[in-house]
Design an enzyme around this catalytic site. Structure first.
Site, PDB file in Angstrom:
ATOM      1  N   SER A 141       0.852  -1.182   0.000  1.00 34.82           N
ATOM      2  CA  SER A 141       0.000   0.000   0.000  1.00 34.82           C
ATOM      3  C   SER A 141       0.891   1.237   0.000  1.00 34.82           C
ATOM      4  O   SER A 141       2.065   1.166   0.375  1.00 34.82           O
ATOM      5  CB  SER A 141      -0.881  -0.002   1.258  1.00 34.82           C
ATOM      6  OG  SER A 141      -1.519   1.234   1.446  1.00 34.82           O
ATOM      7  N   TYR A 154      -1.341  -0.681  10.747  1.00 38.36           N
ATOM      8  CA  TYR A 154      -1.562  -1.058   9.341  1.00 38.36           C
ATOM      9  C   TYR A 154      -0.348  -0.673   8.495  1.00 38.36           C
ATOM     10  O   TYR A 154       0.136  -1.471   7.684  1.00 38.36           O
ATOM     11  CB  TYR A 154      -2.821  -0.379   8.808  1.00 38.36           C
ATOM     12  CG  TYR A 154      -3.104  -0.672   7.359  1.00 38.36           C
ATOM     13  CD1 TYR A 154      -3.657  -1.894   6.978  1.00 38.36           C
ATOM     14  CD2 TYR A 154      -2.818   0.263   6.356  1.00 38.36           C
ATOM     15  CE1 TYR A 154      -3.915  -2.179   5.639  1.00 38.36           C
ATOM     16  CE2 TYR A 154      -3.073  -0.014   5.031  1.00 38.36           C
ATOM     17  CZ  TYR A 154      -3.625  -1.226   4.678  1.00 38.36           C
ATOM     18  OH  TYR A 154      -3.870  -1.511   3.346  1.00 38.36           O
TER      19      TYR A 154
END
Length: 248
Positions: A141, A154
């Site tokens: 990501s 995350y």
């Protein structure tokens, strides 16, 4: 490079990027193994793909369980004789501030986002090594490169995926002729945001969704297809895929 006839295992295939990628690969003549926990969704997607005259098989699996990953990979190999592509897509993103101490959510993210990638990779590598060919895609990501408030854990998991991808490429690329590509998307429409239990962060994401353009799962599927179709002399190491209006 033609990819017709290749065999791919896609984790997190029950929705979002995983489902979009499975559909896209199937239209290119790839045999698709659909791996996720939600069997009913996998069955529906497999029926959709096979109903269109293409090949797909539902493989219910939990990426946090090494034995479950191995069983899915073994079932695909038994039926089709090989695995050419792994899409490590399964992931979780329950946003919250660290001081809210949602330790169970942290652990689940580590289990799925990091251990899940390792487990699925370990499940397919023996076959790819035996074939002396393969292509592994790891879904990181933009959060693996840039840290955002509310995403500390995350971001840490996605940074780990990025680092693992680099190391994996170095170790298995020249030795075993296996390519490794790390995909790093910006904001994508998906069910990730439905996992947010913190009310303030959920509202923040809902407000963002109403005011900005997100990528679609199909955009990421197209990116994967681009790297997969690259000439064999090329290893597309990393791809950042960002909405044009977001100036990261």
């Amino acid at each position: 490079m033609s990819i017709r006839g290749k065999v791919a295992l896609v984790t997190g295939a029950s929705s979002g990027i995983g489902a979009a990628t499975a559909r896209k690969l199937a239209t290119e003549g790839v045999v698709v193994g659909l791996a996720a926990r939600r069997k009913e969704r996998l069955d529906a997607l497999a029926a959709e793909i096979t109903g269109a005259g293409r090949k797909a098989v539902a493989l219910p699996a939990d990426v946090t369980d090494p034995a479950s990953c191995k069983a899915a990979a073994d079932a695909l190999i038994t039926q089709f004789g090989r695995i050419d592509v792994l899409i490590n897509n399964a992931g979780l993103m329950p946003l919250s501030s660290v001081d809210s101490l949602r330790v169970d959510e942290w652990k689940r993210m580590v289990d799925v986002n990091i251990s899940g990638v390792l487990n699925a990779t370990a499940a397919v590598l023996p076959q790819m090594i035996a074939q002396h060919s393969g292509h592994i895609f790891n879904m990181s990501s933009i959060a693996g490169r840039k840290v955002f408030a509310g995403l500390a854990v995350y971001c840490a998991t996605k940074a780990a995926v990025t680092a693992f991808s680099d190391g994996l490429r170095m170790e298995i690329g020249p030795k075993h002729n296996i390519r490794v590509t790390c995909i790093q998307p910006g904001t994508v429409k998906s069910e990730l945001y439905e996992q947010i239990t913190d009310a303030s962060y959920r509202k923040q994401m809902d407000d963002l969704a109403a005011s900005m353009t997100y990528l679609d799962g199909e955009d990421i599927a197209d990116t994967i297809l681009f790297a997969l179709k690259a000439p064999s002399r090329m290893d597309v190491a990393e791809l950042f895929v960002l909405p044009t209006e977001q100036g990261w």
